[in-house]
Design an enzyme around this catalytic site. Structure first.
Site, PDB file in Angstrom:
ATOM      1  CE  LYS A  28       1.479  -5.721   2.575  1.00  0.00           C
ATOM      2  NZ  LYS A  28       1.582  -7.198   2.400  1.00  0.00           N
ATOM      3  CB  THR A  38       2.405  -5.888 -12.880  1.00  0.00           C
ATOM      4  OG1 THR A  38       3.743  -5.410 -12.969  1.00  0.00           O
ATOM      5  CG2 THR A  38       1.452  -4.814 -13.371  1.00  0.00           C
ATOM      6  CG  HIS A  39       3.521  -4.688  -7.070  1.00  0.00           C
ATOM      7  ND1 HIS A  39       2.187  -4.542  -6.784  1.00  0.00           N
ATOM      8  CD2 HIS A  39       3.931  -5.774  -6.357  1.00  0.00           C
ATOM      9  CE1 HIS A  39       1.816  -5.498  -5.936  1.00  0.00           C
ATOM     10  NE2 HIS A  39       2.850  -6.253  -5.669  1.00  0.00           N
ATOM     11  CB  SER A  43      -0.217  -2.455   4.916  1.00  0.00           C
ATOM     12  OG  SER A  43      -0.346  -3.774   4.493  1.00  0.00           O
TER      13      SER A  43
HETATM   14  P1  A3P Z   1      -2.984  -4.984   6.383  1.00  0.00           P
HETATM   15  O1  A3P Z   1      -1.502  -5.175   6.416  1.00  0.00           O
HETATM   16  O2  A3P Z   1      -3.396  -3.569   6.674  1.00  0.00           O
HETATM   17  O3  A3P Z   1      -3.726  -5.966   7.203  1.00  0.00           O
HETATM   18  P2  A3P Z   1      -1.456  -7.100  -0.609  1.00  0.00           P
HETATM   19  O4  A3P Z   1      -2.220  -8.327  -0.914  1.00  0.00           O
HETATM   20  O5  A3P Z   1      -1.444  -6.104  -1.733  1.00  0.00           O
HETATM   21  O6  A3P Z   1      -0.079  -7.417  -0.092  1.00  0.00           O
HETATM   22  O7  A3P Z   1      -2.238  -6.312   0.531  1.00  0.00           O
HETATM   23  C1  A3P Z   1      -2.249  -6.815   1.837  1.00  0.00           C
HETATM   24  C2  A3P Z   1      -3.242  -6.004   2.654  1.00  0.00           C
HETATM   25  O8  A3P Z   1      -4.579  -6.303   2.204  1.00  0.00           O
HETATM   26  C3  A3P Z   1      -3.168  -6.398   4.112  1.00  0.00           C
HETATM   27  O9  A3P Z   1      -3.476  -5.221   4.854  1.00  0.00           O
HETATM   28  C4  A3P Z   1      -4.281  -7.438   4.191  1.00  0.00           C
HETATM   29  O10 A3P Z   1      -4.758  -7.680   5.490  1.00  0.00           O
HETATM   30  C5  A3P Z   1      -5.341  -6.804   3.309  1.00  0.00           C
HETATM   31  N1  A3P Z   1      -6.324  -7.796   2.849  1.00  0.00           N
HETATM   32  C6  A3P Z   1      -6.093  -8.946   2.178  1.00  0.00           C
HETATM   33  N2  A3P Z   1      -7.240  -9.620   1.986  1.00  0.00           N
HETATM   34  C7  A3P Z   1      -8.216  -8.876   2.552  1.00  0.00           C
HETATM   35  C8  A3P Z   1      -9.640  -9.048   2.696  1.00  0.00           C
HETATM   36  N3  A3P Z   1     -10.265 -10.111   2.237  1.00  0.00           N
HETATM   37  N4  A3P Z   1     -10.320  -8.079   3.343  1.00  0.00           N
HETATM   38  C9  A3P Z   1      -9.682  -6.972   3.838  1.00  0.00           C
HETATM   39  N5  A3P Z   1      -8.342  -6.762   3.724  1.00  0.00           N
HETATM   40  C10 A3P Z   1      -7.624  -7.703   3.098  1.00  0.00           C
END
Ligand code: A3P
Length: 279
Positions: free
Chosen positions: A42, A92-93, A122
């Site tokens: 996230k 990777t996490h 998130s």
């Molecule tokens: P939110 O849940 O706060 O909206 P991951 O890809 O690591 O799972 O992270 C997901 C988070 O990154 C989500 O946050 C998502 O909306 C945000 N995210 C993904 N693409 C994005 C972008 N282009 N600009 C801003 N935030 C982005």
């Protein structure tokens, strides 16, 4: 919600997780032109994956999440990843103790960090939204202590962040990116990533990468992917903003969070440098 315990911490339920961690990652064959996006979930995985994929391929086109799921060695194993043509953008996490040693020395490593209060919010929606977790009735008040005490997937945010930053601190193959900086000036960060990846693109190419990787463009252009989300959930592109935690944390939760993080972080070195307000 559903998770598994292994080696003293909680993990996502990946099939054959112990084998993936102990064998696949240990035997992983790194390539010098591999780029790894490393982070706590996230923290902008999809975002950075898309930016890096465009930069290393030289093509400004959205590839999107259905392909990303296949890029986690801890989830899919080497058999899926090895045949992939170079240059690969992997994710990777895992914590550094499971990360392939060869990759640490030879590949490009990008660590993305996001304010942990926003990560917590998130993650909460991620767990509620994905059918598999069976957490649709989960409440923020119930999830808050789970995150704070590091009882959820991937354990404790501080451990993960501090252990990665300490490994990457002196590593010239590593770049640390803040979600908040990407949000503030995406074009500037795209160029910084390109320089780190030793990509030589035109200004127009970087403009286009930044345009396609804006939140609206990525949300709009997302490919359907496997049907893992509940109908009412907003998926991987929920709000994409900073400081959404302010709409979720109570005053008491914020104080408790700050107290615990300050106390735990007081003896750490690296996470403090990131400069979040509770530090
Ligand atoms: P939110 O849940 O706060 O909206 P991951 O890809 O690591 O799972 O992270 C997901 C988070 O990154 C989500 O946050 C998502 O909306 C945000 N995210 C993904 N693409 C994005 C972008 N282009 N600009 C801003 N935030 C982005």
């Amino acid at each position: 919600f559903t998770l598994i315990e292994y080696a003293g911490r909680n993990w996502p339920v990946f099939p054959g997780l112990s084998q993936r961690l102990e064998e696949d990652l240990a035997q992983f064959k790194a390539r010098p032109d591999d780029t790894w996006i490393i982070n706590w979930p996230k923290s902008g995985t999809h975002w950075c994956w898309e930016i890096c994929s465009m930069l290393v391929s030289g093509k400004a086109e959205l590839l999107q999440q259905s392909k990303l799921t296949a890029m986690y060695p801890e989830a899919v194993g080497n058999a899926e990843i090895e045949p992939m043509p170079s240059p690969r953008v992997l994710n990777t996490h895992v914590t550094p103790d499971y990360f392939p040693k060869e990759a640490l020395e030879n590949s490009k490593l990008i660590f993305t960090v996001r304010h942990p209060k926003d990560v917590a919010v998130s993650y909460f929606y991620h767990l509620k939204g994905i059918k598999f977790y069976q957490y649709e009735t989960g409440a923020w008040a119930g999830y808050f202590p789970v995150f704070l005490e590091g009882r959820g997937e991937n354990g404790d945010w501080i451990n993960h962040t501090e252990s990665w930053l300490s490994v990457l601190d002196d590593n010239s193959n590593a770049l640390v990116l803040k979600f908040e900086d990407l949000k503030k000036d995406l074009r500037k960060e795209v160029q910084r990533i390109a320089e780190f990846l030793e990509v030589s693109g035109t200004d127009e190419f970087y403009d286009e990468v930044a345009r396609l990787c804006s939140f609206d463009s990525m949300k709009e252009g997302k490919t359907p992917g496997p049907d893992i989300w509940r109908q009412e959930a907003s998926g991987f592109f929920r709000k994409g903003i900073t400081e959404d935690w302010k709409h979720h944390f109570t005053v008491a939760q914020n104080e408790e969070f700050n107290r615990r993080y300050r106390e735990t972080l007081k003896d750490t070195i690296h996470t403090k440098k990131i400069g979040y307000e509770f530090l």
